[in-house]
Design an enzyme around this catalytic site. Structure first.
Site, PDB file in Angstrom:
ATOM      1  CB  CYS A 216      -4.959   4.592  -6.228  1.00 30.81           C
ATOM      2  SG  CYS A 216      -6.580   3.888  -6.584  1.00 30.81           S
TER       3      CYS A 216
ATOM      4  CD  GLU B  34      -3.024  -0.864   0.068  1.00 32.97           C
ATOM      5  OE1 GLU B  34      -3.191   0.264  -0.450  1.00 32.97           O
ATOM      6  OE2 GLU B  34      -3.653  -1.866  -0.313  1.00 32.97           O
TER       7      GLU B  34
END
EC number: 3.2.1.17
Length: 146
Positions: A24, A15
């Site tokens: 993202c 992550e």
């Protein structure tokens, strides 16, 4: 069961830690260690807040796994599945072939399903992402190292 330190390290590695909200590759606003709930553009947090969000998010994942998985797991298998679910989401996992295979005791078949989760929607098209491929490979290897 509960996630181990090894499982948390795996999630944190893939992550990454971002203290300012960002979009993202799949287009979701994200903060901390993959936290995606109730975010606003420009949100900024501390590392301590990121750790707290991670604990809250993992608690939701483990609560789900502890009700949905009907077969015994080793700690490594549990950690691998926690990382997968943390990344793909709880709804996707509960309807997955991986869970179906796992719950009938087909551990090998469940393991083979990890790599099917290495794509994300980019510009509306499901695209293999190198980071997801590496993550799924690591999760699969951990699952198989039971």
């Amino acid at each position: 069961m509960h996630i181990s330190e090894k499982g948390l390290v795996l999630i944190k590695r893939y992550e990454g830690l971002r203290l300012k909200a960002y979009q993202c590759r799949a287009g979701r606003w994200t903060l901390g260690y993959g936290h995606t709930h109730n975010l606003n553009i420009g949100d900024v947090i501390t590392q301590e807040q990121a750790e707290a969000f991670l604990r809250e998010d993992i608690a939701q994942v483990t609560a789900l796994l502890n009700t949905q998985i009907k077969v015994p797991l080793t700690q490594n298998q549990y950690d691998a599945i926690c990382s997968l679910v943390f990344n793909i989401g709880m709804t996707a996992f509960t309807t997955s072939t991986l869970l179906k295979k796992l719950n009938v005791g087909d551990y090998s078949g469940a393991s083979a399903e990890f790599m099917k989760w290495s794509k994300a929607k980019v510009n509306g098209k499901r695209t293999p992402l190198p980071g997801l491929i590496k993550r799924r490979q690591a999760e699969k290897a951990l699952f198989e190292s039971a």
